[in-house]
Design an enzyme around this catalytic site. Sequence first.
Site, short mmCIF file in Angstrom:
data_model
loop_
_atom_site.label_atom_id
_atom_site.label_comp_id
_atom_site.label_asym_id
_atom_site.label_seq_id
_atom_site.Cartn_x
_atom_site.Cartn_y
_atom_site.Cartn_z
N LYS A 99 0.08 -9.23 -6.07
CA LYS A 99 1.34 -9.81 -6.52
C LYS A 99 1.25 -10.12 -8.02
CE LYS A 99 2.78 -11.77 -2.10
NZ LYS A 99 1.63 -11.42 -1.25
N GLU A 149 3.20 -6.68 8.14
CA GLU A 149 3.19 -8.14 8.15
C GLU A 149 4.61 -8.67 8.35
OE1 GLU A 149 4.34 -10.11 5.16
OE2 GLU A 149 3.56 -8.99 3.45
#
Length: 312
Positions: free
Chosen positions: A164, A26
């Site tokens: 996360k 990404e």
Amino acid sequence: MALKYLVIADEVQAALEARRPVVALESTLVAHGLPWPESYEVGRALEDEVRRHGAVPATVAVVRGQVVVGIDAATLERMARAQTGPEEARWRKAGVADLAPLCARGADGATTVSATTFAAARAGLRLFATGGIGGVHRGDGMDVSSDLTTLAREPVAVVSAGCKAILDLPRTLEALETLGVLTVGVRTSELPAFYTRSSGLPLEHRVDSPEETARLLHAHWTLREGAGVLLANPIPKAHELDRELIDRAIAAALDEAARAGVRGKALTPFMLASVARATHKRSLGANRALAISNAGFAAQVAMALCQLPPLS
């Protein structure tokens, strides 16, 4: 995806045609996750790590209105440098729903997990390495990342250090289960918590080698050809941060974000920057280490997958 909007780099296309391993990467980590020049250095380091294990890297981004699978070094540097310029020059943080508007305007965008997964699937890539996926935000059960729904419907294995740490991890794991996303621990039976190796949340499935992982993915896509997999790979032990330190930093960041009224797509980069300040940038080093570890493991799995019979 119409060829008008999808561009596959020559090296990536040649590898796919020769059935050689390719790993998608990404670009939000470069454009939004780290400061210059660390952002560019990490972008190059991720590609180098994929190559070190024998695979071809394919960093994904929207470049002047085209979804490019495998941007070149000059474009990577332009993206990283843009964050030092005026706000209007910075690359848009692009989820899967943002791809069409960016393409229609001929604009630039750094792809999140959802957009990268979508593009990787359209290009025929099976492995994608990132830092951590998005999920359910703390305190707001309706603030859910499109990473989860995209992963549920695209046949891509995403290697990440779990979710996360700024997220509500129990609810995110529950959402993954509800969506039918196979979540597998890499040499662990717990969901990693990004900066730390464990979260206390058990995982039902685990793998202990790239070869075992490849066999699992092959079986999964034989049975469920349109579904993704989350490969939860803990941060290397040497780079793990103290859990109490991270918990305090995240709590302070949440308070700061609430006072500033930060929500939606702006929340994650805001939180990461706040945590970096609170940890005296130790979190940035941990972020780099886990992302590189994930890239290396993804490349090894891609190599092993290429040794198995082709998937239809």
